[in-house]
Write an enzyme that holds these catalytic residues in place. Structure first.
Site, short mmCIF file in Angstrom:
data_model
loop_
_atom_site.label_atom_id
_atom_site.label_comp_id
_atom_site.label_asym_id
_atom_site.label_seq_id
_atom_site.Cartn_x
_atom_site.Cartn_y
_atom_site.Cartn_z
N GLU A 1 0.84 -1.21 0.00
CA GLU A 1 0.00 0.00 0.00
C GLU A 1 0.87 1.26 0.00
O GLU A 1 1.86 1.34 0.72
CB GLU A 1 -0.89 -0.01 1.24
CG GLU A 1 -1.85 1.17 1.34
CD GLU A 1 -2.69 1.16 2.61
OE1 GLU A 1 -3.71 1.85 2.64
OE2 GLU A 1 -2.32 0.44 3.57
N LYS B 1 -9.72 2.49 -2.74
CA LYS B 1 -10.01 1.89 -1.43
C LYS B 1 -11.39 2.32 -0.91
O LYS B 1 -11.69 3.51 -0.82
CB LYS B 1 -8.92 2.31 -0.44
CG LYS B 1 -8.98 1.66 0.93
CD LYS B 1 -7.73 2.05 1.70
CE LYS B 1 -7.68 1.47 3.09
NZ LYS B 1 -6.43 1.84 3.79
N CYS C 1 -5.82 -2.84 2.33
CA CYS C 1 -5.65 -2.71 3.76
C CYS C 1 -6.93 -2.79 4.59
O CYS C 1 -7.41 -3.89 4.86
CB CYS C 1 -4.87 -1.44 4.09
SG CYS C 1 -4.08 -1.50 5.73
#
Length: 282
Positions: A40, A113, A150
């Site tokens: 990330e 995300k 994540c």
């Protein structure tokens, strides 16, 4: 198919991080990997540990210099690249994104995300707009990849939706570690939870799962690495340590159908009873 997860430490000089990533990608490709994933926000430190407006200067447009450079690299090496980065969409609109680059160098797709955390050491809501493209499954030449990032890894709904859309491999580029005030016991408990929840996604969905985490110390936060690949039964096929590493593993997508024949969770889902999942809380 050979897959490589690349974990490394980052500095506050994006150019150095980009150069290191390219060198490690070349090594992975030389060893036969056809699909290579970075961690990330690979080109920066994990700046979200604090609130500082200056960090917005690290964001880049897509397409832009980073995607141009890695598109050329993907084409040169003939590999599929997963490149997570800090994206500038417009003034005041920024995303935590992942670009999927095909082996011909084209930008195949873009994931932003979806779940954005906000807690001590992870102040992402200050920097990132929640993703606006939904959960992605990208049908690349190296397989059908569920692109997640994540904080997405803690939500079973994200893994389920990506798997239902055909994902053979769920990939979670990550930045997770121990805060300065946390003990070794805290670290072990957090890491166990991190591994367990992602292995659970592999089991519940009968697919492969990969987590790619950074290493090193940034502003007192110690990132613990331990990038891994889990098989469709949740078994850890390969796991890195806490230093810079290229984790490479053979993936056999034929194992997915065998596992789903044994445990047919998709067959037995009671979709008629799940309507309340669209509510925040009951």
């Amino acid at each position: 198919m050979k897959f490589s997860a690349i974990q490394f430490s980052c500095t506050e000089e994006p150019s150095r991080n980009i150069q290191k990533a390219e060198e490690m990608i070349r090594k992975a490709a030389h060893n036969g990997s056809g699909l290579i994933a970075l961690q990330e926000l690979f080109h920066t430190t994990y700046f979200c540990r604090e609130i500082d407006q200056d960090f917005f200067s690290w964001a880049e447009e897509i397409p832009g210099p980073i995607t141009h450079r890695f598109s050329k690299l993907a084409k040169e090496l003939g590999v599929v690249l997963l490149v997570p980065m800090f994206e500038k969409k417009a003034p005041g609109v920024y995303f935590n994104s992942m670009v999927v680059l095909e082996k011909d160098g084209s930008i195949f797709d873009l994931y932003r995300k979806m779940h954005i955390p906000d807690d001590p050491g992870f102040y992402e809501k200050y920097y990132f707009t929640p993703g606006d493209k939904g959960f992605k499954v990208v049908d690349t030449s190296a397989g059908k990849i569920g692109t997640l990032i994540c904080w997405d890894q803690w939500f079973p709904e994200a893994a389920r939706l990506a798997s239902m859309a055909g994902a053979e491999l769920l990939v979670y580029p990550t930045a997770i570690g121990t805060l300065p005030e946390e003990s070794d016991t805290d670290k072990q408990e957090f890491m166990d939870a991190w591994l367990t929840v992602q292995r659970s996604h592999a089991i519940a969905n009968g697919c492969y799962v990969a987590g790619i985490n950074r290493v090193g110390v940034e502003g007192g936060t110690k990132f613990w690495g331990n990038s891994f690949v889990a098989g469709p039964f949740g078994q850890i096929i390969a796991q890195a340590g806490e230093e810079e590493e290229i984790l490479t593993v053979e993936i056999d997508f034929d194992e997915i159908e065998k596992q789903r024949q044994t445990w047919p969770f998709f067959r037995d889902r009671r979709i008629d009873a799940y309507g309340d999942l669209t509510k925040r809380f009951l």
